[in-house]
Design an enzyme around this catalytic site. Structure first.
Site, PDB file in Angstrom:
ATOM      1  N   THR A 146       0.723  -1.273   0.000  1.00 53.00           N
ATOM      2  CA  THR A 146       0.000   0.000   0.000  1.00 53.00           C
ATOM      3  C   THR A 146       0.744   1.309   0.000  1.00 53.00           C
ATOM      4  O   THR A 146       1.750   1.496   0.667  1.00 53.00           O
ATOM      5  CB  THR A 146      -0.977   0.068   1.219  1.00 53.00           C
ATOM      6  OG1 THR A 146      -1.793  -1.068   1.199  1.00 53.00           O
ATOM      7  CG2 THR A 146      -1.860   1.276   1.157  1.00 53.00           C
ATOM      8  N   ASP A 200      -3.545   3.366  -3.653  1.00 53.34           N
ATOM      9  CA  ASP A 200      -3.277   2.480  -4.786  1.00 53.34           C
ATOM     10  C   ASP A 200      -4.282   1.330  -4.689  1.00 53.34           C
ATOM     11  O   ASP A 200      -5.169   1.346  -3.831  1.00 53.34           O
ATOM     12  CB  ASP A 200      -1.828   1.974  -4.759  1.00 53.34           C
ATOM     13  CG  ASP A 200      -1.630   0.892  -3.718  1.00 53.34           C
ATOM     14  OD1 ASP A 200      -1.210  -0.217  -4.070  1.00 53.34           O
ATOM     15  OD2 ASP A 200      -1.944   1.161  -2.530  1.00 53.34           O
ATOM     16  N   ARG A 239      -3.407  -2.320  -4.976  1.00 56.34           N
ATOM     17  CA  ARG A 239      -2.801  -3.669  -4.932  1.00 56.34           C
ATOM     18  C   ARG A 239      -2.918  -4.269  -3.535  1.00 56.34           C
ATOM     19  O   ARG A 239      -2.558  -3.629  -2.541  1.00 56.34           O
ATOM     20  CB  ARG A 239      -1.326  -3.581  -5.321  1.00 56.34           C
ATOM     21  CG  ARG A 239      -0.582  -4.901  -5.197  1.00 56.34           C
ATOM     22  CD  ARG A 239       0.879  -4.755  -5.568  1.00 56.34           C
ATOM     23  NE  ARG A 239       1.064  -4.680  -7.009  1.00 56.34           N
ATOM     24  CZ  ARG A 239       2.264  -4.702  -7.590  1.00 56.34           C
ATOM     25  NH1 ARG A 239       3.356  -4.747  -6.875  1.00 56.34           N
ATOM     26  NH2 ARG A 239       2.368  -4.632  -8.902  1.00 56.34           N
ATOM     27  N   LYS A 282      -9.299   0.580  -1.247  1.00 53.49           N
ATOM     28  CA  LYS A 282      -8.710   0.866   0.058  1.00 53.49           C
ATOM     29  C   LYS A 282      -9.280   2.109   0.710  1.00 53.49           C
ATOM     30  O   LYS A 282      -8.885   2.445   1.838  1.00 53.49           O
ATOM     31  CB  LYS A 282      -7.192   1.018  -0.076  1.00 53.49           C
ATOM     32  CG  LYS A 282      -6.551  -0.207  -0.695  1.00 53.49           C
ATOM     33  CD  LYS A 282      -5.058  -0.142  -0.691  1.00 53.49           C
ATOM     34  CE  LYS A 282      -4.494  -1.250  -1.543  1.00 53.49           C
ATOM     35  NZ  LYS A 282      -3.028  -1.279  -1.528  1.00 53.49           N
ATOM     36  N   GLY A 315      -2.043  -1.905   5.867  1.00 54.00           N
ATOM     37  CA  GLY A 315      -1.732  -2.910   6.878  1.00 54.00           C
ATOM     38  C   GLY A 315      -2.470  -4.195   6.567  1.00 54.00           C
ATOM     39  O   GLY A 315      -2.571  -4.592   5.407  1.00 54.00           O
ATOM     40  N   SER A 324       3.585   0.869   2.895  1.00 52.39           N
ATOM     41  CA  SER A 324       4.971   0.608   2.469  1.00 52.39           C
ATOM     42  C   SER A 324       5.453   1.645   1.460  1.00 52.39           C
ATOM     43  O   SER A 324       6.643   1.908   1.331  1.00 52.39           O
ATOM     44  CB  SER A 324       5.077  -0.799   1.882  1.00 52.39           C
ATOM     45  OG  SER A 324       4.131  -0.949   0.836  1.00 52.39           O
ATOM     46  N   ASP A 351       7.484   1.363  -5.178  1.00 46.88           N
ATOM     47  CA  ASP A 351       7.323   0.427  -4.076  1.00 46.88           C
ATOM     48  C   ASP A 351       6.738  -0.872  -4.607  1.00 46.88           C
ATOM     49  O   ASP A 351       5.737  -0.865  -5.313  1.00 46.88           O
ATOM     50  CB  ASP A 351       6.393   1.040  -3.009  1.00 46.88           C
ATOM     51  CG  ASP A 351       6.034   0.045  -1.926  1.00 46.88           C
ATOM     52  OD1 ASP A 351       4.857   0.005  -1.528  1.00 46.88           O
ATOM     53  OD2 ASP A 351       6.934  -0.688  -1.487  1.00 46.88           O
ATOM     54  N   SER A 360       3.047  -1.788  -3.628  1.00 51.74           N
ATOM     55  CA  SER A 360       1.939  -0.998  -4.186  1.00 51.74           C
ATOM     56  C   SER A 360       1.938  -1.163  -5.692  1.00 51.74           C
ATOM     57  O   SER A 360       2.980  -1.413  -6.307  1.00 51.74           O
ATOM     58  CB  SER A 360       2.127   0.482  -3.873  1.00 51.74           C
ATOM     59  OG  SER A 360       2.363   0.673  -2.500  1.00 51.74           O
TER      60      SER A 360
END
Lengths: 274, 229
Positions: free
Chosen positions: A44, A60, A62, A76, A90, A172, A209, A212
């Site tokens: 995330t 995002d 994913r 999300k 998380g 992340s 990242d 994500s």
């Protein structure tokens, strides 16, 4: 004689907080080789920005299970109240259930008070729950909304601490997104500038990242209402297959053909079942 | 004696670098940290190697001092050979790769991530070598926290534009990135140096500070439900 009444059974033993009574049993099981199921995490990148007229939230899409992408286009940004939304990073189940629970509590509160809910109320309900569970509920949230006090933005950590800020990032991909925020955020931005900032911050997470990826979701909250811009940007669309790769009949030369009937139709249609 | 489980003591944080039209630009701050103490605030973490190359270091600074001595010996040996050749950035990069990997293979690491950049005969080069001997070459490089905070900005600003990006724009990008690092890396300092390597040679700037904005904090009270007063 050991007491095995219903009161000592883990699920009903104590009100509030987790019961850790199964801990020893879990340890024994995993030492005997039982695989511990992985929680689906959201990896995330999530962000929130306060602008001149309201709040813009971004995320995002994913969801990861270790190194695997479990969902390429998950949502999300969760509904909390007509004037409030919450991004979650998380453990996916924790963010989903926590936001649903507080949304439900808030609706009852709204009906009891007859007033629009305040963002600080949702924040307080969330932080008190998360603190009670001492960080075991892995929900890192960005809560944004508009109420009588104006547009407000909070970040809430799994252990229950909160920060009230004009721009926040979590997950992340938060460092990638925060670098964009620190480079480009200014106070009192216009709506499209704020959306562009959020879009760029989420893209920084998506492309830099590994936790994500996929698309950018945006939600804009103002005193007038909410604009849910699901899949605001889709910078990772799957490529279109360029050629036709089917083999034409006759590519492999047929040398002999032999047809055997396996079914002898005595009465009725060959395709009939009964 | 091999001491593979030692940790670094006096450390430098991120090094950032990019390729631009005329060569390479690299930036570091002037801080040598002693754990969480900002101990030495006038340190130069970039060093020229010959006329064509700049080497920047993050990590254990005593190991960087050792490497500087090794590079000096290397350049002297090359000069003495009087063979008409000088070592360029690619040669320095290969040398450092071999040294770092050899130390890794003896489990006696030089605890650094080194960034090597330069231009020789129009050929621009930029790469990094880490304590394990892992190498990476690209038009944007960032070590330490820079990998998380600076690289997204550098990639967006530079990728695809290496041949048209001019010196002033490159400088602006590095300043912006060093500012973000000062905001968000708790082991950084607002006193930086920028090195430019082009056909005329290696120029390391004098240390300078970046302007920062803190006015946004005036409107923040508390961390949650504190009433505004």
């Amino acid at each position: 004689m050991a007491t095995t009444s219903i009161d000592s059974f883990p699920a009903t033993a104590r009100p509030g907080g987790f019961s850790f009574e199964l801990h020893t049993r879990n340890q024994v099981l995993s030492s005997r080789g039982a695989a511990v199921p992985r929680a689906t995490k959201t990896g995330t990148t999530i962000v929130g920005v306060v602008y001149k007229h309201g709040v813009v939230l971004g995320a995002d899409t994913r969801a990861t299970e270790g190194p695997i992408v479990a969902d390429k286009n998950c949502e999300k940004i969760h509904y909390i109240a007509p004037n409030m939304y919450c991004c979650g990073a998380g453990t996916a189940a924790d963010t989903e259930f926590t936001t649903n629970l507080i949304s439900s509590q808030l609706e009852l509160h709204r009906l009891a008070t007859g007033r629009q809910a305040r963002v600080v109320t949702a924040m307080t309900l969330l932080k008190q729950m998360l603190f009670k569970y001492q960080g075991q509920v892995g929900a890192a949230l960005i809560l944004g909304g508009c109420d009588v006090e104006g547009p407000q933005l909070f970040s809430i950590h799994p252990h229950g601490s909160t920060d009230k800020l004009p721009y926040v990032t979590m997950g992340s991909g938060s460092l990638a997104a925060m670098s964009i925020m620190e480079a480009k955020w200014t106070p009192d931005m216009e709506r499209q500038d704020a959306i562009d900032l959020v879009d760029n911050a989420i893209r920084a997470g998506i492309f830099n990242d590994l936790g994500s990826g996929s698309n950018v979701d945006v939600t804009v909250i103002t005193p007038e209402g909410v604009d849910v811009l699901r899949n605001y940007a889709t910078p990772n669309e799957r490529g279109v297959r360029e050629g036709v790769y089917d083999y034409a009949r006759g590519t492999t030369k047929v040398l002999t053909e032999s047809i055997r009937s396996l079914v002898e139709v005595v009465d009725g249609d060959a395709m009939e079942v009964e | 004696m091999t001491l593979f489980d030692r940790s670094p003591i006096v450390t430098g944080t991120s090094v950032v670098a990019l390729k631009y039209k005329d060569g390479i630009m690299m930036a570091t701050d002037c801080l040598a940290s002693y754990g969480s103490l900002a101990r030495f605030r006038d340190v130069e973490r970039m060093v020229p190697v010959g006329e064509h190359t700049i080497v920047g270091a993050s990590g254990e600074l005593s190991d960087f001092d050792y490497l500087k001595e090794q590079l000096e010996s290397l350049m002297i040996d090359e000069y003495e050979s009087q063979d008409g050749h000088t070592l360029g950035p690619r040669n320095v990069y290969e040398y450092l790769h071999r040294v770092m990997y050899a130390r890794r293979s003896k489990m006696n690491f030089l605890w650094n991530t080194l960034v090597v950049g330069g231009i020789k005969n129009g050929d621009r080069f930029l790469g990094c070598v880490d304590m394990k001997g892992v190498t990476y070459s690209s038009s944007t490089i960032a070590t330490g926290y820079g990998a998380y905070l600076a690289q997204p900005i550098l990639r967006k600003a530079v990728e695809g534009r290496e041949d048209t990006l001019d010196e002033a724009s490159a400088r602006r990008i590095l300043d912006q990135v060093m500012k973000v690092l000062f905001y968000r890396d708790a082991r950084s300092l607002n006193k930086i140096q920028v090195t430019t390597v082009n056909a005329s040679g290696v120029t390391i700037s004098a240390p300078y500070s970046l302007p920062t904005e803190w006015a946004f904090a005036e409107n923040i009270r508390g961390y949650g439900a504190t009433p505004a007063q």
